[in-house]
Write an enzyme that holds these catalytic residues in place. Sequence first.
Site, PDB file in Angstrom:
ATOM      1  N   ARG A  64     105.148 -40.784 -29.673  1.00 51.77           N
ATOM      2  CA  ARG A  64     104.236 -41.714 -28.985  1.00 51.77           C
ATOM      3  C   ARG A  64     104.535 -43.157 -29.389  1.00 51.77           C
ATOM      4  O   ARG A  64     104.516 -44.061 -28.550  1.00 51.77           O
ATOM      5  CB  ARG A  64     102.779 -41.346 -29.299  1.00 51.77           C
ATOM      6  N   LYS A 163      99.844 -47.548 -27.375  1.00 55.33           N
ATOM      7  CA  LYS A 163      99.017 -47.806 -28.567  1.00 55.33           C
ATOM      8  C   LYS A 163      99.496 -49.127 -29.164  1.00 55.33           C
ATOM      9  O   LYS A 163     100.330 -49.175 -30.072  1.00 55.33           O
ATOM     10  CB  LYS A 163      99.145 -46.632 -29.551  1.00 55.33           C
ATOM     11  N   GLU A 196      87.515 -42.887 -22.244  1.00 53.58           N
ATOM     12  CA  GLU A 196      87.580 -42.432 -23.643  1.00 53.58           C
ATOM     13  C   GLU A 196      86.665 -43.332 -24.462  1.00 53.58           C
ATOM     14  O   GLU A 196      85.940 -44.158 -23.907  1.00 53.58           O
ATOM     15  CB  GLU A 196      89.020 -42.507 -24.150  1.00 53.58           C
TER      16      GLU A 196
HETATM   17  N1  PMP Z   1      91.781 -43.213 -27.964  1.00 51.61           N
HETATM   18  C1  PMP Z   1      91.993 -44.378 -28.600  1.00 51.61           C
HETATM   19  C2  PMP Z   1      91.699 -45.646 -27.900  1.00 51.61           C
HETATM   20  C3  PMP Z   1      92.483 -44.370 -29.919  1.00 51.61           C
HETATM   21  O1  PMP Z   1      92.700 -45.529 -30.561  1.00 51.61           O
HETATM   22  C4  PMP Z   1      92.741 -43.146 -30.554  1.00 51.61           C
HETATM   23  C5  PMP Z   1      93.302 -43.110 -31.954  1.00 51.61           C
HETATM   24  N2  PMP Z   1      92.443 -43.645 -32.898  1.00 51.61           N
HETATM   25  C6  PMP Z   1      92.467 -41.953 -29.857  1.00 51.61           C
HETATM   26  C7  PMP Z   1      92.013 -42.036 -28.556  1.00 51.61           C
HETATM   27  C8  PMP Z   1      92.722 -40.619 -30.483  1.00 51.61           C
HETATM   28  O2  PMP Z   1      94.110 -40.395 -30.604  1.00 51.61           O
HETATM   29  P1  PMP Z   1      94.710 -39.507 -31.783  1.00 51.61           P
HETATM   30  O3  PMP Z   1      94.078 -38.167 -31.671  1.00 51.61           O
HETATM   31  O4  PMP Z   1      96.164 -39.473 -31.509  1.00 51.61           O
HETATM   32  O5  PMP Z   1      94.371 -40.184 -33.051  1.00 51.61           O
END
Ligand code: PMP
Length: 297
Positions: A64, A163, A196
């Site tokens: 990622r 990200k 989200e």
């Molecule tokens: N959405 C956002 C905006 C995030 O920053 C994150 C990570 N903190 C997630 C979802 C969750 O992703 P992950 O399970 O890969 O940590």
Amino acid sequence: MDFGKTNKFAPKPNLKIFLDGRIVPVAEASISVFDHGLLYGDGVFEGIRSYGGKVFRLDEHLKRLEESARAIRLTIPMSRPELVKAAYDTLKANGLTDGYIRLVVTRGVGYLGLSPNRTDCPSVFIIADQIELYPKELYDKGMAVISCSVQRNHPNALSPRIKSLNYLNNILAKIEALDAGVYEAIMFNTQGYVAECTGDNLFVVRNGAVETPPLNAGILEGVTRNAAIELVRKRGLPFRERELTRHDLYIADECFFTGTAAEIIPVTKIDGRPIGTGEPGPITKQLTVDFKKLVMD
Ligand code: PMP
């Protein structure tokens, strides 16, 4: 003005940081005021976790990271094996087997002006420390959250799949949550569907089926989201990725969030309304147990 000399949130002085190929004491781990990561939020990062000395799904995180970097035309100056080694070395330097790893790649030092062509030396740094995102009792009792007015970035403006170091969209939503006295906020996309949270993905359970917004709702493809989906499928539970509305949240039997720092956390109140019975639901609890086993595999 003491400019942070008495900052009570200052990092632990004994932390060791990986910075551009070397592990250095935190006091020496500085980034230039001309780094475009700082000037413009121009960079990418990952939040990763280690359990019992093994980093959870490191390859998925690095994939990622590489995709985020590719999307912003940033060349990571380290190979995948070098990043893996650096992550483990940073954990070791800090004496951690269970911890949180923040891996950051910035555009690097350049001159003023947005153009990434005016930089040529991306920086990589890694912080490893302990993290507790939410108070422990919320994992037993469930968390209250709000749905918020700040919309998630439109994918054609800044894709939530990247990200990036530009987290102001999420921070504005987080401020709304904190002002309302809760830790997390559910963000909607510009079409009005659930996207989200500020740092977590969202799931609901209704009539025994588990549902979560699809990637094209404009969300980060969470590593924990993917792990939770695998666990749901392994249990043979009905599963759907589908557009969810605020109504779907309010009538859900259960709700939970997933994230690297949060893991799986039950959500029992949204906008003051109890979700289901108002207690963490059986499927959420089961998945939490399954997840705890998975991370130790
Ligand atoms: N959405 C956002 C905006 C995030 O920053 C994150 C990570 N903190 C997630 C979802 C969750 O992703 P992950 O399970 O890969 O940590």
